[in-house]
Design an enzyme around this catalytic site. Sequence first.
Site, PDB file in Angstrom:
ATOM      1  N   ASP A 132       0.817  -1.221   0.000  1.00  0.00           N
ATOM      2  CA  ASP A 132       0.000   0.000   0.000  1.00  0.00           C
ATOM      3  C   ASP A 132       0.848   1.267   0.000  1.00  0.00           C
ATOM      4  O   ASP A 132       0.332   2.355  -0.254  1.00  0.00           O
ATOM      5  CB  ASP A 132      -0.926   0.027   1.225  1.00  0.00           C
ATOM      6  N   SER A 133       2.116   1.152   0.373  1.00  0.00           N
ATOM      7  CA  SER A 133       2.958   2.352   0.306  1.00  0.00           C
ATOM      8  C   SER A 133       3.881   2.343  -0.909  1.00  0.00           C
ATOM      9  O   SER A 133       4.264   3.406  -1.396  1.00  0.00           O
ATOM     10  CB  SER A 133       3.763   2.548   1.596  1.00  0.00           C
TER      11      SER A 133
END
Lengths: 403, 402
Positions: free
Chosen positions: B172-173
């Site tokens: 997600d990052s």
Amino acid sequence: MLDGLRVLDFSDESGFLAGKVLGDLGADVVKVEPPGGDRRGRRAPYLHGEVDPERSLAWLALNTSKRGITLAPASRTGHDLARRLAERADVVLDTTVPGMAGEGPSVDALCEANPRLVACSITPFGRTGPRAHWRAGDLVAVAMGGNLHATGDPDRPPVRCSMPTAFYHAAPEAALGILMALYQREDTGRGQRVDVSLQETQLQSLLSAPGQFALHGRAMTRSGARLGRTREIWAARDGQVSFGLRGGPARVANLVATVEWMAERGQAPDWLRAYDWQSFSHLSVSDEEIARLEEAFGAFFATQTMRELYDEALARRILLAPCNDARELLAHPQLRSREFFVTLDYPELGASIEHPDFFARTADRAISVRRRAPRIGEHNAEIYGELGLGPDDLVKLGAEGAI
Amino acid sequence: MGVFDGLNVLELGSGAAGPVATRYLAEQGARVVRVESAKRPDFLRVLFMTKDSKHGLDGSPMYVLLNPAKESVSLNMAVPEGIGLAKRLVGWADVVCENFSPGVMAKWGLDWEGVKALRPDAILVSGCLFGQTGPQRKYPGFGGQGSAIAGFNHLTGWPDREAHGPYGTITDSLSPRYVAVALVAALLERRRTGRGRHIDLSQIESAVYSLSEMIVRQSANEEVEGRRGNRNERAAPHAVYPCRGDDRWIAIAVEDDAAWPALRGALGDPEWARDPRFDRAEGRLAAEAEIDERIAAFTREHDGLELAERLQAAGVPAGPVQTFGDLLEDPQLAHRGHFVRLRHAHLGELEFERSGLRLSESPGGFAQPGPNLGEHNDEVLGDVLGLSREEIADLAAREVVA
């Protein structure tokens, strides 16, 4: 997608991936190494264990889609050559820590030589500020970026990922900043500086946790294989899988399906088959209850291989995932079906090596590995030839130690 | 002035990966409109919701913090009129970003063919976990599963313990950066060619792409990378050491032979460290456990930040292991203006975060917190699509706008 753009890549390992991203997007990326090669960047491990800078696997992995030249930017002749190359370039990427001048190119001088130049620096803490001159590789960047403290087992020190995630966050962010500056150049006609901090790019791996902490004041403690109160990482017969024993509307169906599956295999005790998942909350359930549930699920997972568990998870839409290693990824049917890996040939090294081919897929494969990483000075003749330098000039520059 | 002033972005989807990607654009002036619905709310809006939560869907700190400076329009995509309004917004958008499971956009007629028909030069980025094609494309995981599948869990932790992955969900990052890179590359290309594009990004693939070195090592040498704790196969000492205080630590990384005498000096030049075996990395690696113990005995008596300052002054890469609270008070982050304090109507003062990049000619930033659900219905449906107040009220009454 970036055809026609020229990038001069002076980066060390922290920025290799940034140049690669631009190269895989079609930019003409020229990797600049010191004469004799980048000793730090061409690091171990080596292909088949033979110590040779041309066989550095990190170099081969992270410098695809680049051409390569040698240049000593700090020497007078080298500086002059760097300026002339910068005049013909769109982007300069460098990773020199402020205050360490003398090691890298003088980016200010390059920008002066070409006002359209976009100059991106990836540095540990940014180009200015009280800690701008501090040094940091991956470990110190993830420590100061906040991720490390929250990662690891409660009874041991904080622990990092064994591959450099700080670089993995900063590199694409640098590529993004470069593209933003190029986009703006279309309007203004001028380049600008892009200032990327390893530390600051790490903070986004926290996904707003500092802001939540500021609001609630609830500290985050390391919980290892658990996430909060419940187990997240479970032993399979041959490795580990991730499975959240957590409640909530988004997870009920998955818990029900898991118990059904266990029941079909005769591995769900009666009490578990009758379990009320609708009202289950990992936040309010007792410790004893968590222990009882974990024992039942854990006993089941331990009888299956990672592959068996994942295949069933796919079929039953269960939120369970194997903790894959590189071998499993290279064989992964989903990645294979998307032709995610490309084989590059290294005839002079007697090897063919598989690489990830793209970070995103387009119908025309506009994002893909264009060529293997360059050998030391492989494209000196081509690139310096553009400046009107011939073979004799290159010999002379080599003797001077400029290239 | 923002890089993307005047650029219209339509965002459909939920969670962290999609919104973090478009946040980069919002930070530089793009107008980002999120299509959402109370009928099927973004799971970040309900992630920590309990029966006692005040403010319902508008009280989720994580949602609010990850979506600053965006607008929210609420459309019920379960009814044809809702889909029709979304299609009109696609016509308005330069860029459409979505991170649904494959097939959801197609169901609404908003796959690439559909989007292209509405806006021939659109750029559509689809950014789900596994990509738009392939046998496992509909795998229903979140970032936690992505991190495990992509190999990050296996790489993080202690060799004698279980895998556990870096804090957070690293797909997600990592993936949002690649979404944004692909998108801006496509915008640059469109300026040259006038053509749009569909970009099919798998969050897992972009994470494995980051791990190219690991893949190459496996393919070339059949060497399976594992967990090494904080050790570095080429450098020592390279570890996290205890400091004075509760759960306080310092990271010290002697990455080359020049840093060793610098560290030795900063430690007060103790007798044990003068062993000539330790002058070279090989010698230090061979005696790593002993060296770590000696250093820990020293660091335990010191404050982490003060010691880091001393080591940095001597030229040794070192830094305190910062807690979330430390980050909020970090002078370097303050210098960069990392945290932006904005007032949210329900949650009060919040610390929003900038990206890690700064442009010299275009500072960018955020002036608004993440939106309440449907907060901008009037602006978007009225100003953008030209609907009257009465029409909007009627759509709301019929739960098309909901």
